[in-house]
Design an enzyme around this catalytic site. Structure first.
Site, short mmCIF file in Angstrom:
data_model
loop_
_atom_site.label_atom_id
_atom_site.label_comp_id
_atom_site.label_asym_id
_atom_site.label_seq_id
_atom_site.Cartn_x
_atom_site.Cartn_y
_atom_site.Cartn_z
N CYS A 216 23.89 -46.43 6.13
CA CYS A 216 23.13 -46.73 4.99
C CYS A 216 23.72 -47.28 3.66
O CYS A 216 24.38 -46.34 3.11
CB CYS A 216 22.12 -45.66 4.79
SG CYS A 216 20.95 -45.98 3.28
N CYS B 189 22.38 -45.81 0.64
CA CYS B 189 22.66 -44.54 0.38
C CYS B 189 24.00 -44.17 -0.03
O CYS B 189 24.25 -43.23 -0.99
CB CYS B 189 22.25 -43.89 1.77
SG CYS B 189 20.98 -44.15 2.36
N ASP B 190 24.89 -44.75 0.61
CA ASP B 190 26.40 -44.17 0.41
C ASP B 190 27.39 -45.14 -0.09
O ASP B 190 28.60 -44.99 -0.44
CB ASP B 190 26.71 -43.99 1.98
CG ASP B 190 26.00 -42.88 2.48
OD1 ASP B 190 25.57 -41.93 1.85
OD2 ASP B 190 25.75 -42.68 3.83
#
Ligand code: NDP
Length: 321
Positions: A146, A149-150
């Site tokens: 992701c 997300c990261d």
């Protein structure tokens, strides 16, 4: 966090929630506050996909960020505070009623059958990985599925991404804004993504697009340090230095038990009506990644969890008039 054992069922539940990610717990908070006395089964991975993430920095209300497992425990506590019964258990089969007001039957762990007036499905989706041992070893150590997300953790660094679909293109351009260089590996000589998305990639100067290219090995002991790539036409290998590797080769929605009962698209995502969480069957609602292949964020999942509880509450209200 202790889990209670199921109380003996003397009459159908008002609401059964399947799944314990942000969608399931948010549905539980709303359903419990509406006095639907929800029972929630967590599935095999209590807390869902976020428990495999480290830091969550993009959920509103956490100015310092929060680690995924902590956030999921807090969501569980919030759901329980209003009376949700949370149990560990996997829904293994369902017998969904076709008619308005019908009772749905959900079997847990191939054993216990639960009867319920409404079902909120929040079983999520599972990111696909390549399956290489080096990739699996470094999940959480620089390998992620992701970018939204990261990606932030790799600001100003060099990363790579695998995949040639819309997700890979979108994530590659997202990463290119943050990182100095993004090497994009596409296994064929063309991409599956829409022309518009491909154009975004090819017109971004710091994306190094490699066709016919696959990963031979992810390099690094504790954290990702590099990548050995292989050209699947020539067999030529090349090593690059990166700190992050993003896998964007698709997700699999967790909908196997609903096959032949609920409408799904060709990839298996549940189809909901318009802007609601209604499935094709009365009293059955779907929220979170199981019905969303596009946004797939904790906050959007939570939003649809709220919607599912409101839809369930309204459905039950129409039955009692
Ligand atoms: P897709 O299934 O569309 O694409 C997966 C990609 O990964 C393909 O390029 C595929 O290659 C590649 N792939 C699969 N397995 C491997 C492997 N083992 N090794 C290397 N590459 C592999 O998934 P997406 O997540 O991209 O998209 C899912 C759906 O969501 C699509 O319908 C998409 O259009 C939609 N979507 C739309 C967005 C938007 O409109 N903004 C954003 C994101 C997704 P190959 O082609 O060779 O099979």
């Amino acid at each position: 966090m202790p889990f209670k054992s199921i109380t003996m069922q003397t009459q159908p539940l008002k609401t059964l929630i399947i799944g314990s990610g942000p969608a399931g717990y948010t549905a539980a908070i709303y359903a419990a506050r509406a006095d639907l006395k929800p029972v929630l089964y967590t599935g095999m991975e209590p807390g869902g996909q976020l428990t495999t993430t480290t830091e969550v920095d993009n959920f509103p209300g956490y100015p310092e960020g929060v680690d995924g497992p902590t956030m999921m425990v807090q969501l569980q506590q919030q759901a329980e505070r209003f009376g949700t019964e949370v149990h560990i258990g996997m829904a293994t089969s369902v017998e969904l009623a076709q008619e308005e007001g019908g009772i749905h039957r959900v079997t847990i762990d191939n054993d216990k059958v639960i009867e319920t007036q409404t079902v909120i499905i929040a079983t999520g989706a599972t990111a696909k990985y390549l399956g290489l041992p080096s990739e699996q070893r470094l999940r959480g150590g620089g390998v992620s599925a992701c970018a939204v997300c990261d990606g932030f953790f790799y600001k100003g660094q060099e990363v790579a991404i695998v995949g040639g679909g819309d997700t890979a293109c979108e994530e590659a351009t997202y990463l290119a804004n943050i990182c100095t260089k993004v090497t994009m590996l596409v296994r064929k000589d063309h991409m599956r993504a829409s022309k518009a998305m491909q154009h975004r990639v090819t017109s971004t100067p710091n994306i190094d697009l490699r066709y016919n290219t696959e990963i031979d090995e992810v390099l690094g002991d504790q954290v990702v340090e590099g990548l050995r790539m292989v050209n699947n036409q020539t067999g030529d290998k090349e090593q690059i230095e990166i700190t992050g590797l993003f896998i964007a080769i698709g997700h699999k929605p967790n909908t196997d038990i609903f096959k032949n009962q609920l409408d799904m698209d060709e990839a298996g995502y549940l189809i909901t009506e318009g802007k609601s969480t209604h499935t094709n069957l009365p009293g059955v609602f779907a929220s979170g990644d199981v019905q969303d292949k596009e946004y797939r964020q904790a906050v959007t999942a939570a939003g649809t969890g709220c919607m599912a509880a409101l839809d369930a509450e309204r459905y039950l209200a129409t039955l009692s008039v």
